[in-house]
Motif scaffolding. Structure first.
Motif, PDB file in Angstrom:
ATOM      1  N   MET A 102      -1.631   4.285   0.384  1.00  0.00           N
ATOM      2  CA  MET A 102      -2.120   5.560   0.889  1.00  0.00           C
ATOM      3  C   MET A 102      -3.447   5.432   1.628  1.00  0.00           C
ATOM      4  O   MET A 102      -3.970   6.409   2.154  1.00  0.00           O
ATOM      5  CB  MET A 102      -2.275   6.553  -0.271  1.00  0.00           C
ATOM      6  CG  MET A 102      -0.959   7.054  -0.831  1.00  0.00           C
ATOM      7  SD  MET A 102      -0.042   8.005   0.385  1.00  0.00           S
ATOM      8  CE  MET A 102      -1.162   9.371   0.676  1.00  0.00           C
ATOM      9  N   GLY A 103      -4.005   4.221   1.665  1.00  0.00           N
ATOM     10  CA  GLY A 103      -5.243   4.020   2.413  1.00  0.00           C
ATOM     11  C   GLY A 103      -6.500   4.044   1.572  1.00  0.00           C
ATOM     12  O   GLY A 103      -7.604   4.116   2.112  1.00  0.00           O
ATOM     13  N   ALA A 104      -6.363   3.996   0.236  1.00  0.00           N
ATOM     14  CA  ALA A 104      -7.544   4.006  -0.625  1.00  0.00           C
ATOM     15  C   ALA A 104      -8.336   2.709  -0.455  1.00  0.00           C
ATOM     16  O   ALA A 104      -7.770   1.626  -0.339  1.00  0.00           O
ATOM     17  CB  ALA A 104      -7.122   4.169  -2.085  1.00  0.00           C
ATOM     18  N   THR A 105      -9.651   2.828  -0.447  1.00  0.00           N
ATOM     19  CA  THR A 105     -10.516   1.655  -0.366  1.00  0.00           C
ATOM     20  C   THR A 105     -10.521   0.950  -1.717  1.00  0.00           C
ATOM     21  O   THR A 105     -10.160   1.544  -2.747  1.00  0.00           O
ATOM     22  CB  THR A 105     -11.954   2.071  -0.007  1.00  0.00           C
ATOM     23  OG1 THR A 105     -12.465   2.897  -1.060  1.00  0.00           O
ATOM     24  CG2 THR A 105     -11.988   2.843   1.311  1.00  0.00           C
ATOM     25  N   PRO A 106     -10.945  -0.313  -1.761  1.00  0.00           N
ATOM     26  CA  PRO A 106     -11.012  -1.023  -3.046  1.00  0.00           C
ATOM     27  C   PRO A 106     -11.852  -0.288  -4.092  1.00  0.00           C
ATOM     28  O   PRO A 106     -11.508  -0.296  -5.282  1.00  0.00           O
ATOM     29  CB  PRO A 106     -11.642  -2.366  -2.665  1.00  0.00           C
ATOM     30  CG  PRO A 106     -11.225  -2.584  -1.248  1.00  0.00           C
ATOM     31  CD  PRO A 106     -11.229  -1.216  -0.626  1.00  0.00           C
ATOM     32  N   ASP A 107     -12.945   0.349  -3.664  1.00  0.00           N
ATOM     33  CA  ASP A 107     -13.785   1.095  -4.609  1.00  0.00           C
ATOM     34  C   ASP A 107     -13.032   2.276  -5.212  1.00  0.00           C
ATOM     35  O   ASP A 107     -13.136   2.553  -6.415  1.00  0.00           O
ATOM     36  CB  ASP A 107     -15.056   1.601  -3.909  1.00  0.00           C
ATOM     37  CG  ASP A 107     -16.036   0.479  -3.621  1.00  0.00           C
ATOM     38  OD1 ASP A 107     -15.885  -0.603  -4.229  1.00  0.00           O
ATOM     39  OD2 ASP A 107     -16.937   0.683  -2.785  1.00  0.00           O
ATOM     40  N   VAL A 108     -12.278   2.985  -4.367  1.00  0.00           N
ATOM     41  CA  VAL A 108     -11.506   4.135  -4.839  1.00  0.00           C
ATOM     42  C   VAL A 108     -10.424   3.686  -5.813  1.00  0.00           C
ATOM     43  O   VAL A 108     -10.196   4.314  -6.853  1.00  0.00           O
ATOM     44  CB  VAL A 108     -10.900   4.912  -3.660  1.00  0.00           C
ATOM     45  CG1 VAL A 108      -9.897   5.950  -4.152  1.00  0.00           C
ATOM     46  CG2 VAL A 108     -11.990   5.596  -2.839  1.00  0.00           C
ATOM     47  N   ILE A 109      -9.758   2.571  -5.501  1.00  0.00           N
ATOM     48  CA  ILE A 109      -8.720   2.049  -6.395  1.00  0.00           C
ATOM     49  C   ILE A 109      -9.323   1.633  -7.734  1.00  0.00           C
ATOM     50  O   ILE A 109      -8.785   1.937  -8.804  1.00  0.00           O
ATOM     51  CB  ILE A 109      -7.989   0.858  -5.745  1.00  0.00           C
ATOM     52  CG1 ILE A 109      -7.212   1.322  -4.504  1.00  0.00           C
ATOM     53  CG2 ILE A 109      -7.034   0.200  -6.748  1.00  0.00           C
ATOM     54  CD1 ILE A 109      -6.580   0.189  -3.731  1.00  0.00           C
ATOM     55  N   SER A 110     -10.465   0.953  -7.675  1.00  0.00           N
ATOM     56  CA  SER A 110     -11.118   0.486  -8.897  1.00  0.00           C
ATOM     57  C   SER A 110     -11.520   1.638  -9.809  1.00  0.00           C
ATOM     58  O   SER A 110     -11.314   1.583 -11.027  1.00  0.00           O
ATOM     59  CB  SER A 110     -12.356  -0.344  -8.531  1.00  0.00           C
ATOM     60  OG  SER A 110     -13.054  -0.737  -9.688  1.00  0.00           O
ATOM     61  N   SER A 111     -12.078   2.700  -9.213  1.00  0.00           N
ATOM     62  CA  SER A 111     -12.569   3.814 -10.029  1.00  0.00           C
ATOM     63  C   SER A 111     -11.471   4.807 -10.404  1.00  0.00           C
ATOM     64  O   SER A 111     -11.619   5.539 -11.382  1.00  0.00           O
ATOM     65  CB  SER A 111     -13.685   4.557  -9.275  1.00  0.00           C
ATOM     66  OG  SER A 111     -13.186   5.119  -8.071  1.00  0.00           O
ATOM     67  N   GLY A 112     -10.383   4.830  -9.644  1.00  0.00           N
ATOM     68  CA  GLY A 112      -9.380   5.867  -9.848  1.00  0.00           C
ATOM     69  C   GLY A 112      -8.034   5.418 -10.375  1.00  0.00           C
ATOM     70  O   GLY A 112      -7.146   6.244 -10.595  1.00  0.00           O
ATOM     71  N   LEU A 113      -7.854   4.102 -10.603  1.00  0.00           N
ATOM     72  CA  LEU A 113      -6.547   3.596 -11.013  1.00  0.00           C
ATOM     73  C   LEU A 113      -6.092   4.191 -12.343  1.00  0.00           C
ATOM     74  O   LEU A 113      -4.950   4.636 -12.474  1.00  0.00           O
ATOM     75  CB  LEU A 113      -6.577   2.070 -11.103  1.00  0.00           C
ATOM     76  CG  LEU A 113      -5.273   1.409 -11.584  1.00  0.00           C
ATOM     77  CD1 LEU A 113      -4.124   1.756 -10.656  1.00  0.00           C
ATOM     78  CD2 LEU A 113      -5.451  -0.104 -11.690  1.00  0.00           C
TER      79      LEU A 113
END
Length: 464
Positions: free
Chosen positions: A137-148
């Motif tokens: 969906m285009g999430a950045t690595p930071d977004v994936i790390s904090s939101g997984l």
């Protein structure tokens, strides 16, 4: 309704809940008795959406982006739930119009079995591939790390959402919208209370951050399901599940899947179009995505009550077709459409005048406010048409004609909206503004096409 006092009495009856024969009651009274609980049900859903994003917004734009991306994917799961809910309303309302209450109970049990199996399958897959889905969906690595973890909890708990949707669809079809209203009030009321506690902590309870929002949602929806099952099993209503209903009937499940496939198609197509639009907006950074997420939640706050009013048309169409009263069903649709258009016109004025102030309530970041307020002002230019289109689509669904809205969605939302949004946003360099323009144009066109097809009258001949 000759006086304000009579109207308030009718509204109180609607909230308190009373079983009626909607094939003989006056149409205006029927609309009020059905629509008021449905509107209040959706108001609570809208309130939850706004409150939830308010608390999550305090965690920053990355948290907002995570919620936006997760919910875009979750809309696929919602689509399946809504598709089965549409089948529930169509099939149960038709049986109630025929006064075949035992068969309505059989259908409701098969709906529960079907929905639960589908929810478990989707939940396992989505939870396992949550990181890949966010990345896609285009999430950045930071977004994936904090939101997984947030995404995994939401995906794993989707069975509560599925059951909540489909049973409420059955309640509406049976003319018991007050039970659907209360179930959602319990679910979202608990969610609103748990949100700040689990996100930020309270006393000895440690805050879980974004994960707390996911647990609050899952717990609240589960409480709503418990309430629903209690009323299906207590034998106090015409719609009930007894021991005689607890038999899996594959022919009936096949029929449910046939009717719900069109409904699933409608929402899958709609959801996929929103996912594509979200993916395009993600190209312009987290702030643009956060602004879009805020605007979308505010729009939901007004769309859902309008959808609740529209749902009255679905019940009235289904029950009156079951009673062989097609003309009465059509009159009910036109009256409901009139009320919905008036409501959406009023909302348009509010958004045009106060869009920036509404966006500023959820964030202090200037760029996020700018994007959100612009989205509100542009998208709501088509709100009057949206109000008409909602009722037309619900009328088709109430009749069991789920195929027609699905085809309209394919043509307007995929063939027209997505290419237009890309063209305006990327090729014409209008960025997020281009996407908002495409939404306003195409959803207005969707409403007009639905209105024209409804007037052809083929929905009267559908057998479910």
């Amino acid at each position: 309704m000759n006086s304000l006092k009579e109207l308030w009495t009718l509204i109180w009856l609607a909230v308190r809940g009373i079983e009626q024969d909607y094939t003989t009651l006056s149409i205006k009274r029927s609309i009020v008795l059905l629509a008021v609980p449905m509107i209040l049900e959706m108001v609570m859903e809208s309130l939850f959406a706004v409150v939830d994003i308010f608390f999550v917004g305090r965690l920053g734009s990355s948290a907002l982006a995570t919620v936006g991306l997760t919910e875009s994917v979750l809309m696929i799961i919602y689509a399946v739930g809504m598709g089965i809910s549409i089948a529930a309303t169509a099939l149960v309302s038709r049986r109630f119009g025929e006064k075949n209450y035992a068969e309505a109970g059989n259908i409701t049990y098969q709906l529960l079995v079907t929905g639960s199996i589908l929810a478990l399958l989707m939940g396992v897959l989505a939870t396992y591939f949550a990181a890949d889905i966010l990345a896609l969906m285009g999430a950045t690595p930071d977004v994936i790390s904090s939101g997984l973890t947030f995404a995994q909890i939401i995906f794993a708990g989707n069975i509560a959402i599925m059951v909540l949707f489909l049973v409420n669809g059955a309640f509406r079809g049976a003319g018991l919208p007050h039970l659907a209203m209360r179930a959602l009030w319990i679910a979202n009321g608990a969610n609103i209370i748990l949100d700040p506690i689990l996100i930020f902590g309270l006393g000895p309870i440690a805050g879980l951050g974004l994960e707390g929002a996911a647990w609050a949602t899952t717990a609240g929806r589960s409480l709503g399901v418990v309430y629903q099952l209690y009323h299906l099993l207590n034998g106090r209503h015409l719609l009930q599940i007894g021991r005689e209903n607890l038999v899996i009937r594959f022919a009936m499940i096949r029929r449910i899947l046939q009717v719900s496939s069109g409904g699933m198609g409608q929402y899958l197509i709609d959801s996929a179009s929103w996912i594509f639009l979200t993916r395009i907006i993600a190209e312009f950074g987290s702030q643009a995505l956060a602004g879009y997420t805020i605007a979308f939640r505010i729009i939901i706050f007004t769309i859902l009550p309008a959808w609740g009013l529209s749902s009255a048309a679905a019940t009235l169409v289904g029950q009156n077709l079951g009673a062989q009263k097609g003309k009465r069903a059509e009159i009910a649709v036109w009256l409901t459409a009139r009320y919905n258009v008036i409501f959406m016109a009023a909302v348009t004025v509010v958004f045009l005048l106060f869009g920036e102030h509404l966006a500023g309530f959820f964030t202090v970041e200037p760029e996020v406010i700018r994007v959100a307020s612009e989205a509100l002002k542009i998208i709501t230019l088509g709100y009057i048409f949206f109000g008409l289109g909602m009722v037309m689509v619900q009328a088709f669904n109430g009749a069991g004609d789920t195929r027609t809205p699905a085809i309209i969605n394919i043509v307007v939302l995929w063939i027209l909206e997505i290419p237009l949004a890309y063209l305006l946003a990327i090729s014409f360099d209008l960025a997020a503004t281009g996407i908002f323009i495409a939404i306003a144009i195409c959803h207005s066109l969707h409403a007009l096409v639905s209105w024209w097809l409804f007037r052809q009258g083929t929905w009267r001949k559908v057998s479910v």
